[in-house]
Design a protein around this motif. Structure first.
Motif, short mmCIF file in Angstrom:
data_model
loop_
_atom_site.label_atom_id
_atom_site.label_comp_id
_atom_site.label_asym_id
_atom_site.label_seq_id
_atom_site.Cartn_x
_atom_site.Cartn_y
_atom_site.Cartn_z
N PHE A 40 6.08 -17.90 19.70
CA PHE A 40 6.72 -18.50 20.87
C PHE A 40 6.81 -17.48 22.00
CE2 PHE A 40 10.39 -19.63 23.48
CZ PHE A 40 10.09 -20.94 23.79
N GLY A 41 7.07 -16.23 21.64
CA GLY A 41 7.16 -15.18 22.63
C GLY A 41 5.79 -14.72 23.09
N ASN A 42 5.76 -14.01 24.21
CA ASN A 42 4.52 -13.47 24.75
C ASN A 42 4.59 -11.94 24.77
OD1 ASN A 42 1.92 -13.65 25.85
ND2 ASN A 42 2.72 -13.43 27.93
N ASP A 43 3.45 -11.29 24.55
CA ASP A 43 3.41 -9.83 24.43
C ASP A 43 4.42 -9.36 23.38
OD1 ASP A 43 1.40 -9.59 26.33
OD2 ASP A 43 2.82 -9.36 27.99
N VAL A 44 4.37 -10.03 22.24
CA VAL A 44 5.30 -9.73 21.14
C VAL A 44 4.85 -8.46 20.42
CG1 VAL A 44 6.20 -10.56 18.93
CG2 VAL A 44 5.91 -12.15 20.84
N LYS A 45 5.80 -7.58 20.17
CA LYS A 45 5.50 -6.32 19.51
C LYS A 45 5.55 -6.50 17.99
CE LYS A 45 7.25 -3.60 23.35
NZ LYS A 45 8.31 -2.68 23.84
N LEU A 46 4.38 -6.36 17.38
CA LEU A 46 4.29 -6.37 15.91
C LEU A 46 4.68 -4.97 15.46
CD1 LEU A 46 3.33 -8.00 13.38
CD2 LEU A 46 1.09 -6.92 13.72
N ARG A 47 5.78 -4.85 14.71
CA ARG A 47 6.35 -3.53 14.41
C ARG A 47 6.15 -3.14 12.94
NH1 ARG A 47 9.38 -1.49 18.52
NH2 ARG A 47 10.02 -2.93 20.18
N LYS A 48 6.15 -1.84 12.74
CA LYS A 48 5.92 -1.31 11.39
C LYS A 48 7.12 -1.57 10.48
CE LYS A 48 4.10 2.82 9.11
NZ LYS A 48 3.63 4.22 9.31
N GLU A 49 8.32 -1.56 11.04
CA GLU A 49 9.56 -1.81 10.29
C GLU A 49 10.38 -2.88 11.01
OE1 GLU A 49 10.08 -0.51 7.39
OE2 GLU A 49 8.44 0.94 7.43
N GLU A 70 6.80 -12.22 4.07
CA GLU A 70 8.12 -12.13 3.43
C GLU A 70 9.22 -12.17 4.47
OE1 GLU A 70 9.19 -7.50 2.85
OE2 GLU A 70 7.53 -8.19 1.59
N LYS A 71 10.42 -12.51 4.04
CA LYS A 71 11.58 -12.53 4.92
C LYS A 71 12.45 -11.32 4.63
CE LYS A 71 15.22 -15.06 4.11
NZ LYS A 71 16.14 -16.19 3.91
N SER A 72 12.80 -10.58 5.67
CA SER A 72 13.69 -9.44 5.52
C SER A 72 15.13 -9.91 5.51
CB SER A 72 13.47 -8.45 6.67
OG SER A 72 14.47 -7.46 6.67
N HIS A 73 16.01 -9.16 4.86
CA HIS A 73 17.43 -9.49 4.88
C HIS A 73 18.08 -9.02 6.19
CE1 HIS A 73 17.47 -5.27 3.60
NE2 HIS A 73 18.71 -5.23 4.06
N ASN A 84 16.50 -13.68 11.22
CA ASN A 84 15.90 -12.74 10.28
C ASN A 84 14.64 -12.12 10.88
OD1 ASN A 84 17.27 -14.90 8.30
ND2 ASN A 84 17.17 -12.92 7.27
N TRP A 85 14.32 -10.91 10.43
CA TRP A 85 13.01 -10.34 10.67
C TRP A 85 12.06 -10.84 9.59
CZ3 TRP A 85 11.26 -6.94 14.49
CH2 TRP A 85 12.22 -6.45 15.37
N TYR A 86 10.79 -11.04 9.98
CA TYR A 86 9.78 -11.50 9.02
C TYR A 86 8.59 -10.55 9.02
CZ TYR A 86 12.17 -16.00 8.61
OH TYR A 86 13.09 -16.98 8.36
N LYS A 87 8.10 -10.28 7.84
CA LYS A 87 6.84 -9.55 7.73
C LYS A 87 5.72 -10.58 7.82
CE LYS A 87 4.35 -6.01 5.13
NZ LYS A 87 4.34 -5.16 3.92
N VAL A 88 4.77 -10.34 8.72
CA VAL A 88 3.71 -11.32 8.96
C VAL A 88 2.35 -10.64 8.94
CG1 VAL A 88 5.27 -12.70 10.40
CG2 VAL A 88 3.70 -11.06 11.48
N LYS A 89 1.32 -11.46 8.82
CA LYS A 89 -0.06 -10.98 8.90
C LYS A 89 -0.73 -11.62 10.10
CE LYS A 89 -4.39 -10.55 6.32
NZ LYS A 89 -5.09 -10.83 5.04
N TYR A 90 -1.35 -10.77 10.93
CA TYR A 90 -2.14 -11.26 12.07
C TYR A 90 -3.54 -10.67 11.94
CZ TYR A 90 -3.96 -11.80 16.78
OH TYR A 90 -4.75 -12.11 17.86
N LYS A 91 -4.49 -11.53 11.65
CA LYS A 91 -5.85 -11.09 11.39
C LYS A 91 -5.83 -10.05 10.27
CE LYS A 91 -7.57 -12.34 15.96
NZ LYS A 91 -8.23 -11.91 17.21
#
Length: 264
Positions: A40-49, A70-73, A84-91
């Motif tokens: 939904f956001g634009n220029d979203v920062k995919l972060r390591k943590e 996965e879903k982070s606590h 929540n923060w989520y761990k995601v895969k992009y390409k």
């Protein structure tokens, strides 16, 4: 016996009405593992943590599709809600994104991608709708909701040549006797214009009021006209199924920014 039948009618009328509803968007929706979600956001920062101080893995554009791993606590406040923060895969990349930057629902029509989210300001809930029209630039509309849940439906221009397509934001009437309805947003590629807000209410068949729009390409539609139809009804006598229905229609034209009474 008549009172007992009326009570059954009220109970099952409300139950059937609730079951007939589709799945609605709700605040704090949780995403599931392997679910595909649009940003939904634009220029979203995919972060390591899962925090805003973490290293940025990549910068992602609006409407990019990611897969939930996965879903982070860990949670963070965003637009009035704790997400929540989520761990995601992009390409071929993996990282963390805050849930508030993920679309709660999405719909695609031709080359337009509609994205829906929620935000809260004080005690008011707003539906945030964005549309990407075949490129990375987007237009948006934020409107206050009468209820805290809604669904979205997209349509073509329905015979209105000056717009690309449209979206309907459909409120959930959370109980019998509670007002529902919704509103249309017209996509003219430079703005999402809120056209009109519709209302509906029902008390298990004892009384009802509903508003609908008949567009030029709909059954019963007329060229260059947008017809707003209001129907009100009430049960006069349940035993004889005696009902009273009143129907009112008004014709409008679309002038690019708003509806106006139709004139030849």
């Amino acid at each position: 016996m008549k009172l007992f039948k009326l009570m059954l009618f009220l109970f099952f009328g409300c139950t059937l009405y609730a079951e007939a509803q589709e799945v609605y968007i709700e605040p704090l929706k949780e995403f599931t593992i392997n679910q595909k979600v649009y940003l939904f956001g634009n220029d979203v920062k995919l972060r390591k943590e899962p925090n805003t101080n973490s290293e940025v893995v990549s910068l992602l554009k609006i409407a990019s599709e990611v897969i939930i791993i996965e879903k982070s606590h860990l949670k963070q406040l965003y637009n009035g809600y704790m997400h929540n923060w989520y761990k995601v895969k992009y390409k071929n990349e993996e990282g963390f994104i805050l849930g508030g930057l993920l679309a709660l629902d999405s719909k695609k029509i031709n080359d337009s991608v509609y994205l829906a989210s929620l935000k809260k300001e004080n005690e008011d809930t707003y539906a945030s709708i964005r549309v990407v029209n075949g490129h990375n630039e987007y237009i948006e509309n934020s409107s206050k909701l009468k209820t805290t849940t809604f669904s979205i439906k997209v349509y073509n221009n329905k015979g209105i040549d000056s717009i690309k397509n449209m979206i309907y934001v459909d409120y959930l009437a959370e109980a019998c006797g509670v007002e529902g309805g919704g509103y249309y947003l017209f996509n003219n590629e430079t703005a999402l214009v809120k056209v009109i807000e519709l209302s509906s209410i029902s008390e298990a068949g004892l009384f009802w009021f509903k508003e609908n729009i008949v567009f030029p390409s709909d059954v019963g539609g007329k060229k260059d006209k947008i017809i707003i139809k209001r129907e009100a009804g009430e049960m006069i006598d349940e035993e004889s199924n005696h009902t009273k229905v009143t129907i009112e229609t008004k014709e409008f034209s679309w002038e690019g920014k708003q509806l106006a009474f139709y004139t030849k």
